[in-house]
Design an enzyme around this catalytic site. Structure first.
Site, PDB file in Angstrom:
ATOM      1  N   HIS A  56       0.849  -1.194   0.000  1.00 51.95           N
ATOM      2  CA  HIS A  56       0.000   0.000   0.000  1.00 51.95           C
ATOM      3  C   HIS A  56       0.885   1.245   0.000  1.00 51.95           C
ATOM      4  O   HIS A  56       2.045   1.206   0.434  1.00 51.95           O
ATOM      5  CB  HIS A  56      -0.894   0.024   1.237  1.00 51.95           C
ATOM      6  CG  HIS A  56      -1.970  -1.009   1.220  1.00 51.95           C
ATOM      7  ND1 HIS A  56      -3.024  -0.980   2.096  1.00 51.95           N
ATOM      8  CD2 HIS A  56      -2.160  -2.108   0.448  1.00 51.95           C
ATOM      9  CE1 HIS A  56      -3.818  -2.015   1.870  1.00 51.95           C
ATOM     10  NE2 HIS A  56      -3.310  -2.715   0.864  1.00 51.95           N
ATOM     11  N   GLU A  58       0.902   3.828   1.895  1.00 50.09           N
ATOM     12  CA  GLU A  58       1.400   4.194   3.219  1.00 50.09           C
ATOM     13  C   GLU A  58       2.596   3.342   3.624  1.00 50.09           C
ATOM     14  O   GLU A  58       3.581   3.853   4.173  1.00 50.09           O
ATOM     15  CB  GLU A  58       0.300   4.024   4.286  1.00 50.09           C
ATOM     16  CG  GLU A  58      -0.941   4.844   4.037  1.00 50.09           C
ATOM     17  CD  GLU A  58      -2.038   4.094   3.303  1.00 50.09           C
ATOM     18  OE1 GLU A  58      -3.210   4.301   3.632  1.00 50.09           O
ATOM     19  OE2 GLU A  58      -1.726   3.297   2.391  1.00 50.09           O
ATOM     20  N   CYS A  86      -6.197   1.772   5.878  1.00 45.80           N
ATOM     21  CA  CYS A  86      -6.824   0.529   6.313  1.00 45.80           C
ATOM     22  C   CYS A  86      -6.240   0.124   7.677  1.00 45.80           C
ATOM     23  O   CYS A  86      -5.343   0.789   8.200  1.00 45.80           O
ATOM     24  CB  CYS A  86      -6.572  -0.575   5.282  1.00 45.80           C
ATOM     25  SG  CYS A  86      -4.837  -1.102   5.200  1.00 45.80           S
ATOM     26  N   CYS A  89      -2.340  -0.449   7.546  1.00 40.46           N
ATOM     27  CA  CYS A  89      -1.548   0.774   7.472  1.00 40.46           C
ATOM     28  C   CYS A  89      -1.660   1.588   8.761  1.00 40.46           C
ATOM     29  O   CYS A  89      -0.682   2.187   9.209  1.00 40.46           O
ATOM     30  CB  CYS A  89      -1.968   1.592   6.261  1.00 40.46           C
ATOM     31  SG  CYS A  89      -1.592   0.736   4.699  1.00 40.46           S
TER      32      CYS A  89
END
Length: 149
Positions: A56, A58, A86, A89
């Site tokens: 992701h 992040e 999410c 993260c």
């Protein structure tokens, strides 16, 4: 006095990262990490490119910022991300002890706020910065994906 380096300024930079993800066929989420008004990390989703569900934006930004700083804690840093993080993260932000999270679009189903994911006690959160722009990019991506299938 006008502050040139405000949340909107940096969210626009995160949106540029999200647009790069869009162009690569990745879900268009972009992230940057800022320390003292300086961008120290830029990233976007790479889950398809790397064939890695943890890639992701992040997570990529945390790794890059930690490399830049030479340490794993990001206490004085701000994460700007175009979509509410999410659980994964948000959990990583807890361990990195990020000072502040600023996000654009909300993620009502998988976002950390709705799932009551705990952040580090000192982490501040601001949501809804350039929310319309961030949301529109995501909507455009999924509309395009549905039309291709």
């Amino acid at each position: 006095m006008l502050q040139p380096f405000d949340d909107t300024f940096f969210m626009k930079k995160a949106l540029q990262e999200a647009e790069m993800a869009f162009d690569k066929g990745e879900i268009p989420v972009g992230a940057i990490i800022v320390l003292k008004d300086q961008i120290i990390a830029r990233a976007h989703n790479l889950t398809e490119t790397l064939n890695d569900v943890t890639a992701h934006a992040e997570m990529q930004a945390f790794t890059s910022a930690s490399d830049f700083l030479g340490g794993k804690y990001l206490k004085d840093c701000i994460l700007y991300v175009t979509l509410e993080p999410c659980q994964m993260c948000a959990g990583a932000s807890y361990w990195a002890q990020i000072g502040k999270i600023v996000y654009g679009a909300t993620e009502p189903e998988r976002g950390f706020m709705n799932l009551n994911t705990k952040l580090h006690p000192k982490t501040k959160v601001v949501g809804g910065i350039l929310e319309n722009e961030c949301s529109q990019l995501l909507k455009s991506f999924f509309i395009e994906k549905r039309n291709l299938n």
